[in-house]
Design a protein around this motif. Structure first.
Motif, PDB file in Angstrom:
ATOM      1  N   HIS A   2      13.485  36.749  73.997  1.00  0.00           N
ATOM      2  CA  HIS A   2      14.546  36.897  73.006  1.00  0.00           C
ATOM      3  C   HIS A   2      15.649  35.867  73.228  1.00  0.00           C
ATOM      4  CE1 HIS A   2      16.998  38.842  70.019  1.00  0.00           C
ATOM      5  NE2 HIS A   2      17.988  38.942  70.887  1.00  0.00           N
ATOM      6  N   LYS A   3      15.948  35.559  74.507  1.00  0.00           N
ATOM      7  CA  LYS A   3      16.982  34.569  74.819  1.00  0.00           C
ATOM      8  C   LYS A   3      16.608  33.202  74.271  1.00  0.00           C
ATOM      9  CE  LYS A   3      17.691  36.314  79.257  1.00  0.00           C
ATOM     10  NZ  LYS A   3      17.908  36.058  80.665  1.00  0.00           N
ATOM     11  N   ILE A   4      15.325  32.855  74.353  1.00  0.00           N
ATOM     12  CA  ILE A   4      14.865  31.560  73.854  1.00  0.00           C
ATOM     13  C   ILE A   4      15.103  31.465  72.353  1.00  0.00           C
ATOM     14  CG2 ILE A   4      12.831  30.122  73.450  1.00  0.00           C
ATOM     15  CD1 ILE A   4      11.762  31.154  76.143  1.00  0.00           C
ATOM     16  N   PHE A   5      14.761  32.522  71.616  1.00  0.00           N
ATOM     17  CA  PHE A   5      14.919  32.490  70.172  1.00  0.00           C
ATOM     18  C   PHE A   5      16.387  32.502  69.775  1.00  0.00           C
ATOM     19  CE2 PHE A   5      10.625  34.511  70.517  1.00  0.00           C
ATOM     20  CZ  PHE A   5       9.945  33.358  70.209  1.00  0.00           C
ATOM     21  N   LEU A   6      17.229  33.200  70.529  1.00  0.00           N
ATOM     22  CA  LEU A   6      18.657  33.185  70.273  1.00  0.00           C
ATOM     23  C   LEU A   6      19.208  31.783  70.498  1.00  0.00           C
ATOM     24  CD1 LEU A   6      21.126  34.826  69.529  1.00  0.00           C
ATOM     25  CD2 LEU A   6      21.400  35.411  71.935  1.00  0.00           C
ATOM     26  N   THR A   7      18.752  31.114  71.575  1.00  0.00           N
ATOM     27  CA  THR A   7      19.162  29.740  71.846  1.00  0.00           C
ATOM     28  C   THR A   7      18.745  28.838  70.695  1.00  0.00           C
ATOM     29  OG1 THR A   7      18.975  30.091  74.214  1.00  0.00           O
ATOM     30  CG2 THR A   7      18.953  27.814  73.462  1.00  0.00           C
ATOM     31  N   TRP A   8      17.517  29.006  70.196  1.00  0.00           N
ATOM     32  CA  TRP A   8      17.040  28.204  69.072  1.00  0.00           C
ATOM     33  C   TRP A   8      17.984  28.307  67.899  1.00  0.00           C
ATOM     34  CZ3 TRP A   8      11.386  30.104  68.149  1.00  0.00           C
ATOM     35  CH2 TRP A   8      10.543  29.554  69.093  1.00  0.00           C
ATOM     36  N   GLY A   9      18.229  29.553  67.489  1.00  0.00           N
ATOM     37  CA  GLY A   9      19.053  29.771  66.311  1.00  0.00           C
ATOM     38  C   GLY A   9      20.432  29.173  66.471  1.00  0.00           C
ATOM     39  N   THR A  10      21.031  29.374  67.617  1.00  0.00           N
ATOM     40  CA  THR A  10      22.352  28.823  67.882  1.00  0.00           C
ATOM     41  C   THR A  10      22.333  27.306  67.822  1.00  0.00           C
ATOM     42  OG1 THR A  10      22.863  30.723  69.267  1.00  0.00           O
ATOM     43  CG2 THR A  10      24.257  28.781  69.539  1.00  0.00           C
ATOM     44  N   LEU A  11      21.336  26.701  68.452  1.00  0.00           N
ATOM     45  CA  LEU A  11      21.232  25.237  68.446  1.00  0.00           C
ATOM     46  C   LEU A  11      21.047  24.696  67.043  1.00  0.00           C
ATOM     47  CD1 LEU A  11      19.037  24.542  71.565  1.00  0.00           C
ATOM     48  CD2 LEU A  11      21.321  23.676  71.144  1.00  0.00           C
ATOM     49  N   ASN A  37      16.851  16.460  61.998  1.00  0.00           N
ATOM     50  CA  ASN A  37      15.842  17.370  62.534  1.00  0.00           C
ATOM     51  C   ASN A  37      15.268  16.858  63.849  1.00  0.00           C
ATOM     52  OD1 ASN A  37      16.227  19.180  60.498  1.00  0.00           O
ATOM     53  ND2 ASN A  37      14.374  18.640  59.376  1.00  0.00           N
ATOM     54  N   LYS A  38      15.090  15.553  63.961  1.00  0.00           N
ATOM     55  CA  LYS A  38      14.604  14.983  65.225  1.00  0.00           C
ATOM     56  C   LYS A  38      15.616  15.229  66.335  1.00  0.00           C
ATOM     57  CE  LYS A  38      11.733  11.369  63.176  1.00  0.00           C
ATOM     58  NZ  LYS A  38      11.553   9.917  62.998  1.00  0.00           N
ATOM     59  N   GLN A  39      16.904  15.099  66.008  1.00  0.00           N
ATOM     60  CA  GLN A  39      17.951  15.345  67.002  1.00  0.00           C
ATOM     61  C   GLN A  39      17.985  16.821  67.404  1.00  0.00           C
ATOM     62  OE1 GLN A  39      21.205  13.674  64.726  1.00  0.00           O
ATOM     63  NE2 GLN A  39      21.199  11.799  65.965  1.00  0.00           N
ATOM     64  N   ILE A  40      17.841  17.702  66.440  1.00  0.00           N
ATOM     65  CA  ILE A  40      17.822  19.137  66.712  1.00  0.00           C
ATOM     66  C   ILE A  40      16.662  19.479  67.636  1.00  0.00           C
ATOM     67  CG2 ILE A  40      17.391  21.409  65.668  1.00  0.00           C
ATOM     68  CD1 ILE A  40      18.920  20.321  63.179  1.00  0.00           C
ATOM     69  N   VAL A  41      15.487  18.922  67.347  1.00  0.00           N
ATOM     70  CA  VAL A  41      14.298  19.181  68.163  1.00  0.00           C
ATOM     71  C   VAL A  41      14.529  18.734  69.602  1.00  0.00           C
ATOM     72  CG1 VAL A  41      11.902  18.412  68.509  1.00  0.00           C
ATOM     73  CG2 VAL A  41      12.645  19.224  66.261  1.00  0.00           C
ATOM     74  N   GLN A  42      15.104  17.569  69.788  1.00  0.00           N
ATOM     75  CA  GLN A  42      15.356  17.076  71.144  1.00  0.00           C
ATOM     76  C   GLN A  42      16.369  17.953  71.877  1.00  0.00           C
ATOM     77  OE1 GLN A  42      13.594  14.782  72.815  1.00  0.00           O
ATOM     78  NE2 GLN A  42      12.362  14.755  70.960  1.00  0.00           N
ATOM     79  N   LEU A  43      17.437  18.335  71.203  1.00  0.00           N
ATOM     80  CA  LEU A  43      18.447  19.207  71.810  1.00  0.00           C
ATOM     81  C   LEU A  43      17.865  20.565  72.186  1.00  0.00           C
ATOM     82  CD1 LEU A  43      21.558  18.483  69.557  1.00  0.00           C
ATOM     83  CD2 LEU A  43      21.358  18.019  72.000  1.00  0.00           C
ATOM     84  N   ALA A  44      17.096  21.137  71.276  1.00  0.00           N
ATOM     85  CA  ALA A  44      16.493  22.442  71.552  1.00  0.00           C
ATOM     86  C   ALA A  44      15.555  22.364  72.742  1.00  0.00           C
ATOM     87  CB  ALA A  44      15.754  22.951  70.315  1.00  0.00           C
ATOM     88  N   ALA A  45      14.702  21.350  72.792  1.00  0.00           N
ATOM     89  CA  ALA A  45      13.760  21.198  73.908  1.00  0.00           C
ATOM     90  C   ALA A  45      14.511  21.059  75.226  1.00  0.00           C
ATOM     91  CB  ALA A  45      12.850  19.992  73.671  1.00  0.00           C
ATOM     92  N   THR A  46      15.549  20.256  75.240  1.00  0.00           N
ATOM     93  CA  THR A  46      16.333  20.053  76.453  1.00  0.00           C
ATOM     94  C   THR A  46      16.943  21.363  76.936  1.00  0.00           C
ATOM     95  OG1 THR A  46      16.827  17.772  75.846  1.00  0.00           O
ATOM     96  CG2 THR A  46      18.310  18.816  77.443  1.00  0.00           C
ATOM     97  N   ILE A  48      16.081  24.560  76.180  1.00  0.00           N
ATOM     98  CA  ILE A  48      15.073  25.561  76.561  1.00  0.00           C
ATOM     99  C   ILE A  48      14.467  25.218  77.913  1.00  0.00           C
ATOM    100  CG2 ILE A  48      12.851  26.578  75.949  1.00  0.00           C
ATOM    101  CD1 ILE A  48      13.721  26.141  72.970  1.00  0.00           C
ATOM    102  N   ASN A  49      14.211  23.947  78.163  1.00  0.00           N
ATOM    103  CA  ASN A  49      13.602  23.536  79.429  1.00  0.00           C
ATOM    104  C   ASN A  49      14.465  23.870  80.642  1.00  0.00           C
ATOM    105  OD1 ASN A  49      10.965  22.466  78.950  1.00  0.00           O
ATOM    106  ND2 ASN A  49      11.938  20.773  77.870  1.00  0.00           N
ATOM    107  N   LYS A  50      15.763  24.045  80.442  1.00  0.00           N
ATOM    108  CA  LYS A  50      16.653  24.386  81.551  1.00  0.00           C
ATOM    109  C   LYS A  50      16.317  25.742  82.161  1.00  0.00           C
ATOM    110  CE  LYS A  50      20.580  21.663  79.936  1.00  0.00           C
ATOM    111  NZ  LYS A  50      21.959  21.703  79.393  1.00  0.00           N
ATOM    112  N   THR A  51      15.638  26.603  81.406  1.00  0.00           N
ATOM    113  CA  THR A  51      15.324  27.955  81.876  1.00  0.00           C
ATOM    114  C   THR A  51      13.863  28.121  82.292  1.00  0.00           C
ATOM    115  OG1 THR A  51      14.775  28.770  79.662  1.00  0.00           O
ATOM    116  CG2 THR A  51      17.098  28.900  80.342  1.00  0.00           C
ATOM    117  N   LEU A  52      13.121  27.026  82.353  1.00  0.00           N
ATOM    118  CA  LEU A  52      11.674  27.111  82.591  1.00  0.00           C
ATOM    119  C   LEU A  52      11.304  26.697  84.005  1.00  0.00           C
ATOM    120  CD1 LEU A  52      10.392  25.679  79.216  1.00  0.00           C
ATOM    121  CD2 LEU A  52      10.911  28.030  79.841  1.00  0.00           C
TER     122      LEU A  52
END
Length: 145
Positions: A2-11, A37-46, A48-52
């Protein structure tokens, strides 16, 4: 999860607001939207990866997220237990595809609505062999309603 999806939406919301600030929606060209959209994708990946890596359940671990153009590619490892990779591919693919597509359509709606696609890649924890890849776009969710 759920935290991942919340992070997505916020980003998505924060990035779209900051990138679109000062630009009227009707003035944004398809090329500008693609760049955003490319910038959003890069930000989101960065982010999310912090928690993996992150355990999803007893069998599945989210290992990494990559930004590929306007697609977020999630890589999961599955502990298949005593089942062979081939058996998992043969027996579980259609069930997994249906569940994954439904889950993405529910949890990543904002990304999909913004024309950002989601891909899930599952690999075997034992052999590191690719088991499945599911690519989901907004069109797949419309077809699953």
């Amino acid at each position: 999860m759920h935290k991942i999806f919340l992070t997505w939406g916020t980003l998505v919301v924060m990035t779209q607001l900051s990138l679109a600030e000062g630009i009227k929606q009707q003035d944004v060209s398809p090329a500008q939207m693609q760049k955003q959209n490319k910038q959003i994708v890069q930000l989101a990946a960065t982010e999310i990866n912090k928690t993996l890596p992150q355990a999803i359940d007893n069998y599945t671990t989210l290992m990494k997220v990559e930004g590929k153009e306007t697609t977020l590619l999630y890589t999961y490892e599955i502990n298949t237990g005593a089942k062979s990779d081939e058996a998992v591919q043969k027996e579980d693919k259609s069930r997994m595809k249906e569940a994954v597509t439904y889950g993405i359509c529910q949890s990543a709606k904002r990304f999909l609505d913004a024309k950002i696609n989601i891909s899930y890649l599952y690999i075997s924890a034992k052999s590191k062999m690719k088991l499945f890849r599911f690519d989901v776009s907004q069109k797949d969710c419309i077809n699953n309603k």
